[in-house]
Design an enzyme around this catalytic site. Sequence first.
Site, mmCIF file in Angstrom:
data_model
loop_
_atom_site.group_PDB
_atom_site.id
_atom_site.type_symbol
_atom_site.label_atom_id
_atom_site.label_comp_id
_atom_site.label_asym_id
_atom_site.label_seq_id
_atom_site.Cartn_x
_atom_site.Cartn_y
_atom_site.Cartn_z
ATOM 1 N N GLN A 111 -25.470 -16.150 -21.933
ATOM 2 C CA GLN A 111 -24.145 -15.540 -22.008
ATOM 3 C C GLN A 111 -23.793 -15.064 -23.414
ATOM 4 O O GLN A 111 -22.896 -14.234 -23.585
ATOM 5 C CB GLN A 111 -23.071 -16.506 -21.506
ATOM 6 N N CYS A 117 -19.250 -17.784 -18.857
ATOM 7 C CA CYS A 117 -20.028 -18.728 -18.056
ATOM 8 C C CYS A 117 -19.673 -18.635 -16.579
ATOM 9 O O CYS A 117 -20.531 -18.794 -15.700
ATOM 10 C CB CYS A 117 -19.824 -20.143 -18.563
ATOM 11 N N PHE A 163 -13.671 -17.976 -8.579
ATOM 12 C CA PHE A 163 -12.964 -17.382 -7.443
ATOM 13 C C PHE A 163 -13.763 -16.167 -6.974
ATOM 14 O O PHE A 163 -13.625 -15.065 -7.512
ATOM 15 C CB PHE A 163 -11.552 -16.969 -7.876
ATOM 16 N N HIS A 253 -16.433 -25.474 -18.551
ATOM 17 C CA HIS A 253 -17.668 -24.693 -18.468
ATOM 18 C C HIS A 253 -18.089 -24.583 -17.006
ATOM 19 O O HIS A 253 -17.938 -25.530 -16.229
ATOM 20 C CB HIS A 253 -18.760 -25.397 -19.277
#
Length: 304
Positions: A111, A117, A163, A253
């Site tokens: 990343q 993340c 989500f 995280h």
Amino acid sequence: MKNRFLFLSTVALAALAAAVFPLNSSAETDAAGPRARLRPVRDAIRSSGARWTAGETSVSNLPESEWHRLTGLDSTPPTGPQAPEPPVKWLPRAVDWRDNGGNFVTPARQQGGCGSCWSFAMTGALESYVLRKRNTPGADLDLSEQVYVSCSSVGSCKGGVLFPLFLLREGLPPESAYPYIEANGSCADAKPGWEGQAHKIDGWGMVSPSLSKIKAALAHYGPLPTSMQVYSDLLDYKSGIYTRVGGKRLGGHAVLLVGYNDEEEYFIVKNSWGTDWGENGFFRIDYSQMHSLVVFGLTTVAYY
């Protein structure tokens, strides 16, 4: 009621972590450099009997001012449907989707200097979902985390949530449609017509934060995006079964849960700090960390 009590207990632990180990705590300093910082971590591992090894990694030499970029999960849990209970009567003693009738887990990514993340965890889960759905273990599949960052409105380099509604409605195209740039970027910069190349999920749901529920969902649904609190000792993780031994809290995280082992009581997890960290970018974490300040697995999502 039992699951609700467990959820509230883990939330309380997370709140305690924020209070006792604030992000801007001055209890530790890296002024003496990462090599000096390794000594107390190794001492703590030894004195506590922890089952992991610390050493210099791809992120050990980062200045403390950049540690926050290694995380990026919003502390507010998303709301969504509950994942259906898997129709299983018994669970295997161990599951590893890297070797479960083939390898259904893509390599660990990096990343970099962006708190994305959340995108890497959910994109990695989508890659595994596609490999399992097509029954093409070991296939070279690399989907675009950048499209997720730039087009989904779920988050940015400052953080996001687990989500996956965007993966249901729009999906993600191959990496070539919008290569990762370690920045927020603009959806207008994605390759025109990327939507026609996108891979989608058919459904998703939340998994209750209990060991038995997470194991059942992992065995049935495949790799799961999940959450944890990161402390600075994890930067020095080289191998073994991680338990927190100290350090400053970096923040929430998102990672990808890919397996478990009941005999030695650990989960197998894919991180997004590159392959030069941990066990080729993966790590193992003790079941006990679900109920520690790490609150591993508090928010877990299944694709189906």
